[in-house]
Write a protein that holds these residues in place. Structure first.
Motif, short mmCIF file in Angstrom:
data_model
loop_
_atom_site.label_atom_id
_atom_site.label_comp_id
_atom_site.label_asym_id
_atom_site.label_seq_id
_atom_site.Cartn_x
_atom_site.Cartn_y
_atom_site.Cartn_z
N PHE B 85 32.91 -8.08 29.08
CA PHE B 85 33.85 -7.92 30.19
C PHE B 85 33.11 -7.46 31.45
O PHE B 85 32.07 -6.82 31.37
N TYR B 112 36.61 -13.24 30.22
CA TYR B 112 37.93 -12.62 30.32
C TYR B 112 38.37 -12.11 28.95
O TYR B 112 39.00 -11.07 28.81
N GLY B 113 37.99 -12.85 27.92
CA GLY B 113 38.33 -12.46 26.55
C GLY B 113 37.32 -13.06 25.60
O GLY B 113 36.47 -13.87 26.00
N ILE B 114 37.42 -12.70 24.33
CA ILE B 114 36.44 -13.13 23.33
C ILE B 114 36.43 -14.66 23.15
O ILE B 114 35.40 -15.26 22.84
N GLU B 115 37.58 -15.29 23.41
CA GLU B 115 37.64 -16.74 23.20
C GLU B 115 36.71 -17.50 24.13
O GLU B 115 36.14 -18.52 23.75
N LYS B 119 33.71 -20.13 22.91
CA LYS B 119 33.49 -21.48 23.49
C LYS B 119 32.05 -21.66 23.92
O LYS B 119 31.43 -22.70 23.71
N THR B 135 43.87 -2.01 20.87
CA THR B 135 44.51 -3.10 21.60
C THR B 135 43.63 -4.35 21.63
O THR B 135 44.11 -5.47 21.52
N THR B 136 42.35 -4.14 21.83
CA THR B 136 41.41 -5.25 21.99
C THR B 136 40.79 -5.67 20.66
O THR B 136 40.46 -6.85 20.47
N PRO B 138 41.92 -6.28 17.67
CA PRO B 138 42.46 -7.39 16.87
C PRO B 138 41.94 -8.76 17.31
O PRO B 138 41.75 -9.64 16.48
N SER B 139 41.69 -8.94 18.62
CA SER B 139 41.19 -10.24 19.07
C SER B 139 39.78 -10.49 18.53
O SER B 139 39.42 -11.60 18.15
N ILE B 142 40.34 -11.16 14.58
CA ILE B 142 40.86 -12.52 14.32
C ILE B 142 39.74 -13.55 14.51
O ILE B 142 39.57 -14.48 13.73
N THR B 143 38.94 -13.34 15.54
CA THR B 143 37.86 -14.28 15.84
C THR B 143 36.84 -14.29 14.70
O THR B 143 36.41 -15.37 14.25
N ARG B 146 37.80 -16.13 11.62
CA ARG B 146 37.66 -17.60 11.75
C ARG B 146 36.21 -18.05 11.55
O ARG B 146 35.91 -19.22 11.61
N ALA B 248 48.13 -7.57 13.30
CA ALA B 248 46.94 -7.10 14.02
C ALA B 248 46.23 -6.01 13.22
O ALA B 248 44.99 -6.00 13.15
N ALA B 251 44.28 -7.53 10.38
CA ALA B 251 43.05 -8.17 10.85
C ALA B 251 41.97 -7.11 11.09
O ALA B 251 40.81 -7.27 10.65
#
Lengths: 71, 355
Positions: B85, B112-115, B119, B135-136, B138-139, B142-143, B146, B248, B251
């Motif tokens: 970030f 902006y985010g982990i996604e 990429k 808050t952050t 879980p993202s 989840i990543t 995957r 969340a 995860a």
């Protein structure tokens, strides 16, 4: 920073959704929530983290009044 | 949501707080709460009633230690691609920063985010510096579930309740109530706060981020104090549920395990680090690159920097001798002046003209 404003889910495709913030649209990952099109979500760093309870949101001020009346 | 900035309602709540008439010291642990509080002058309004509202260790970038920053810098200097970030890039540590590493030819990218970072990993290895509370996290979780290719995380993720426990346990500051972070609570629910209210006899209220949310939370704390209660109450019912967000939390539990870690301004806090579990070791930059960064520890904080005192609620940003002089957002000494969630950055942003 936590974005305090909820966005409206416009379209869902699998784990992704297009979320509208009064005209500004963003792609959001919705795998952490159970949401339907038309509902509002709280988004953090690209992930929806909760679905807004619209009824509670509309009645927030009423709830405040009630809480203070019971004091 | 504009109804939650209604002036008439604000006056009504303030009047109720005034009637209770008890001086209070209240801490919150969220940069977004601090932004609302300073932007709308809520702290100044409440001061008139003898109520002080201060930010504790509520800024994830701020509580990240110089050692963790230097680990990221060292990876960048060793030719690894770093994604993180924007505010993390500018935090100084031992005369270095990710921004400096980038200027010297390192591959440091702001996301902006982990996604966005996932990429980027399609074109080669990327190490994401995972910063943030429940808050952050879980993202990130989840990543990793995957199992993305060419992708690793340097986990600086932390659990909030152990830090609140540590702060209350240190006993340096006497608090009458805590405003719990709205979106951390969205994930963890109300249950994790209850042992703290029991142990320290302190009222806690989960609050949203609109001005009326914060005022209402202060009122609810004042009322608990007046009635001699110390409970966990929820003001942010339109978003926060008793059980939190189970998906969340699951995860987080699958990917991370609690481990001890130092927070800036604090000693080592047990069970407060989200360490990547053994099962995901191949995604854990700390394990994979242990030979490069394993020895980096106990890096001192910048000379003269009072971020530690600010994060423990012992000092207001304006009381720091560096604030607004040698430490400003364009040339910050410590992270509280860098991060948008830092108390010093927020104070400077809204009050530099009246300083």
């Amino acid at each position: 920073m936590c974005l305090a404003i909820p966005g409206r889910v416009e379209r869902i495709e699998g784990d992704k959704a297009v979320v509208d913030y009064g005209g500004i649209r963003r792609e959001v990952d919705i795998s952490l929530v159970d949401v339907k099109e038309g509902e509002y979500v709280i988004v953090h760093a690209g992930f929806a983290i909760q679905v807004l309870d619209e009824r509670e949101a509309k009645e927030t001020l009423k709830i405040f009044e009630e809480l203070m009346e019971n004091a | 949501m504009m109804q939650l900035r209604d002036k008439g309602m604000a006056e009504k709540i303030l009047e109720k707080i005034r009637k209770i008439n008890i001086p209070l010291k209240i801490m919150h642990v969220c940069g977004t709460h601090q932004d609302t509080i300073v932007k709308y002058g809520i702290d100044e309004m409440l001061k008139e009633y003898g109520i002080e509202v201060i930010e504790g260790p509520g800024c994830p970038v701020c509580v990240t230690t110089p050692s963790e920053i230097l680990k990221a810098v060292t990876l960048a200097k060793n030719g690894h691609t770093i994604a993180t970030f924007g505010d993390m890039v500018r935090v100084p540590a031992a005369g270095e920063s990710l921004q400096k590493a980038k200027a010297e030819g390192g591959d440091v990218r702001i996301v902006y985010g982990i996604e966005d970072a996932v990429k980027m990993a399609k074109h080669g290895e990327v190490i994401f510096i995972g910063v943030g509370f429940e808050t952050t996290a879980p993202s990130t979780a989840i990543t990793l579930l995957r199992r993305p290719e060419n992708f690793m995380v340097l986990s600086c993720h932390r659990y909030v309740p152990p830090a609140m426990d540590a702060l209350l346990g240190m006993g340096e500051i006497k608090l009458d109530g805590i405003i719990c972070p709205g979106h951390v609570s969205t994930i963890i629910g109300l249950k994790p706060y209850r042992p703290l209210s029991e142990k320290y006899g302190i009222p806690q209220v989960v609050a949203g981020f609109e001005p009326l949310d914060v005022l209402m939370a202060v009122y609810m704390i004042a009322r608990q104090v007046k009635e001699g209660r110390h409970e966990v109450e929820n003001e942010y019912i339109r978003v926060v549920k008793e059980e939190g967000n189970r998906k969340a939390m699951e995860a987080i539990e699958k990917v991370f395990e609690p481990a001890p870690i130092k927070w800036r301004g604090f000693p080592v806090i047990p069970d407060s680090k989200m360490r990547i579990r053994e099962e995901f070791a191949e995604y854990d930059a700390e394990r994979v690159y242990e030979d490069i960064i394993g020895g980096i520890e106990n890096i001192p904080e910048p000379p003269g920097c009072k971020c530690g005192e600010v994060l423990r609620g012992l000092m207001h940003p304006s009381e720091c001798p560096l604030f607004g002089k040698t430490c400003i957002p364009s040339s910050p000494v410590g992270p509280c002046m860098v991060s948008y969630e830092g108390a010093c950055n927020i104070e400077y942003k809204y009050r530099k003209d009246v300083m």
